[in-house]
Write a protein that holds these residues in place. Structure first.
Motif, mmCIF file in Angstrom:
data_model
loop_
_atom_site.group_PDB
_atom_site.id
_atom_site.type_symbol
_atom_site.label_atom_id
_atom_site.label_comp_id
_atom_site.label_asym_id
_atom_site.label_seq_id
_atom_site.Cartn_x
_atom_site.Cartn_y
_atom_site.Cartn_z
ATOM 1 N N PHE A 102 58.555 50.863 0.432
ATOM 2 C CA PHE A 102 57.510 50.526 -0.538
ATOM 3 C C PHE A 102 56.659 49.428 0.084
ATOM 4 C CE2 PHE A 102 61.022 52.248 -2.874
ATOM 5 C CZ PHE A 102 60.470 52.947 -3.933
ATOM 6 N N THR A 103 55.377 49.663 0.198
ATOM 7 C CA THR A 103 54.535 48.678 0.862
ATOM 8 C C THR A 103 53.216 48.450 0.134
ATOM 9 O OG1 THR A 103 53.384 48.130 2.930
ATOM 10 C CG2 THR A 103 53.587 50.466 2.375
ATOM 11 N N THR A 104 52.769 47.214 0.166
ATOM 12 C CA THR A 104 51.469 46.853 -0.399
ATOM 13 C C THR A 104 50.396 46.813 0.685
ATOM 14 O OG1 THR A 104 52.024 44.510 -0.110
ATOM 15 C CG2 THR A 104 52.483 45.492 -2.267
ATOM 16 N N ALA A 105 50.721 47.242 1.883
ATOM 17 C CA ALA A 105 49.788 47.178 3.015
ATOM 18 C C ALA A 105 48.487 47.899 2.686
ATOM 19 C CB ALA A 105 50.426 47.785 4.252
ATOM 20 N N ASP A 106 47.395 47.285 3.068
ATOM 21 C CA ASP A 106 46.070 47.858 2.790
ATOM 22 C C ASP A 106 45.691 48.968 3.778
ATOM 23 O OD1 ASP A 106 45.594 46.169 0.610
ATOM 24 O OD2 ASP A 106 44.843 44.574 1.905
ATOM 25 N N ASN A 107 46.290 48.941 4.971
ATOM 26 C CA ASN A 107 45.926 49.969 5.944
ATOM 27 C C ASN A 107 46.490 51.329 5.533
ATOM 28 O OD1 ASN A 107 48.449 48.478 6.714
ATOM 29 N ND2 ASN A 107 48.631 50.165 8.159
ATOM 30 N N VAL A 108 45.750 52.372 5.834
ATOM 31 C CA VAL A 108 46.153 53.733 5.476
ATOM 32 C C VAL A 108 47.285 54.189 6.396
ATOM 33 C CG1 VAL A 108 45.414 56.128 5.291
ATOM 34 C CG2 VAL A 108 43.848 54.282 4.648
ATOM 35 N N ILE A 109 48.335 54.719 5.793
ATOM 36 C CA ILE A 109 49.492 55.179 6.551
ATOM 37 C C ILE A 109 49.383 56.678 6.784
ATOM 38 C CG2 ILE A 109 51.999 55.413 6.540
ATOM 39 C CD1 ILE A 109 52.025 52.944 4.653
ATOM 40 N N ASP A 110 49.357 57.085 8.021
ATOM 41 C CA ASP A 110 49.306 58.499 8.378
ATOM 42 C C ASP A 110 50.738 59.039 8.384
ATOM 43 O OD1 ASP A 110 49.156 60.983 9.649
ATOM 44 O OD2 ASP A 110 47.406 60.385 10.825
ATOM 45 N N GLU A 170 50.068 42.715 3.822
ATOM 46 C CA GLU A 170 48.742 43.332 3.826
ATOM 47 C C GLU A 170 48.573 44.366 4.926
ATOM 48 O OE1 GLU A 170 45.885 40.234 3.952
ATOM 49 O OE2 GLU A 170 46.355 39.451 1.962
ATOM 50 N N ALA A 171 49.459 44.386 5.905
ATOM 51 C CA ALA A 171 49.349 45.352 7.007
ATOM 52 C C ALA A 171 50.738 45.737 7.495
ATOM 53 C CB ALA A 171 48.536 44.768 8.157
ATOM 54 N N LEU A 172 50.869 46.994 7.885
ATOM 55 C CA LEU A 172 52.154 47.496 8.375
ATOM 56 C C LEU A 172 51.879 48.611 9.375
ATOM 57 C CD1 LEU A 172 55.256 47.250 7.987
ATOM 58 C CD2 LEU A 172 55.066 49.071 6.285
ATOM 59 N N SER A 173 52.374 48.459 10.589
ATOM 60 C CA SER A 173 52.119 49.453 11.630
ATOM 61 C C SER A 173 53.119 50.597 11.554
ATOM 62 C CB SER A 173 52.194 48.801 13.016
ATOM 63 O OG SER A 173 53.535 48.485 13.342
ATOM 64 N N LEU A 174 52.752 51.725 12.157
ATOM 65 C CA LEU A 174 53.659 52.871 12.200
ATOM 66 C C LEU A 174 54.923 52.534 12.977
ATOM 67 C CD1 LEU A 174 51.288 55.931 12.724
ATOM 68 C CD2 LEU A 174 52.377 55.165 10.623
ATOM 69 N N ASN A 175 54.777 51.792 14.073
ATOM 70 C CA ASN A 175 55.957 51.422 14.863
ATOM 71 C C ASN A 175 56.916 50.558 14.053
ATOM 72 O OD1 ASN A 175 55.187 52.804 17.189
ATOM 73 N ND2 ASN A 175 54.054 51.069 18.013
#
Length: 208
Positions: A136-144, A79-84
């Protein structure tokens, strides 16, 4: 996380169980789903899923013969994935690929060794082929994506930026919808059986 993706993951898990394969996790089923809807590999047994212990950050491999393109994929059923985290994943995939090119493969699992060696061997000797690194990610956070690329350029100056691909939940959902639209169906079809009470038996080594 989009409900349609969760439903498709559950379908993959049931399909694997039906094929008498071992039970698989949501993460592994997600890999099979990506290979099915993005790369049109409908036969699960033919899919090169490499994730697990010592996978070098590569969850699956796909080679496009027509374009001489090698795809190294990392899937994040989360549900979440950070840029780092994403920078770290791209770094792992790239480092693993370089190690295989140099022949340094001792630390990786056997499935990855077999699939990635075979794929690299198929790349043209004249360097006309290409390698792309996909997440490929299902993360809800917007990826910049611009910020991500900027971070990669800073932390991994040798990374081939043009080879980066990112697919989010909406992209995956669209691919699922498109895969259903491509299914060829007919409203009615009659099958002729040679004689009553007959059955067709297919037997080939590991399959019956």
């Amino acid at each position: 996380m989009k409900e349609s993706i969760i439903q498709e993951v559950e379908k993959i898990k049931r399909c694997v169980n039906h094929l008498n394969l071992s039970n698989i996790s949501d993460d592994r089923a997600f890999n099979h789903l990506i290979l099915t809807v993005f790369y049109y590999q409908k036969n699960i047994r033919d899919q090169a899923v490499t994730d697990g212990k010592d996978d070098g950050g590569i969850d699956f491999i796909f080679y496009n013969d027509e374009e001489n393109k090698l795809t190294l994929g990392q899937s994040k059923f989360t549900e979440a994935l950070s840029l780092n985290d994403m920078v770290a994943e791209y770094n792992k995939m790239y480092s693993t690929y370089l190690n295989f090119v140099k022949g340094n493969t001792g630390i990786y699992n056997e499935t990855l060794k077999r699939e990635l060696r075979n794929a690299i061997d198929r790349l043209p000797d004249d360097n006309s082929g290409s390698v792309e690194y996909c997440i490929f990610t299902t993360a809800d956070n917007v990826i910049d994506e611009k910020l991500l690329i900027s971070k990669i350029e800073t932390k991994l100056p040798e990374f081939p930026i043009d080879s980066i691909r990112i697919y989010n939940g909406e992209d995956i959902e669209n691919a699922i919808d498109a895969s259903y639209e491509k299914n060829e169906i007919v409203p009615y079809y009659k099958i002729k059986i040679d004689k009553p009470n007959n059955c067709l038996i297919y037997d080939k080594e590991t399959l019956k």
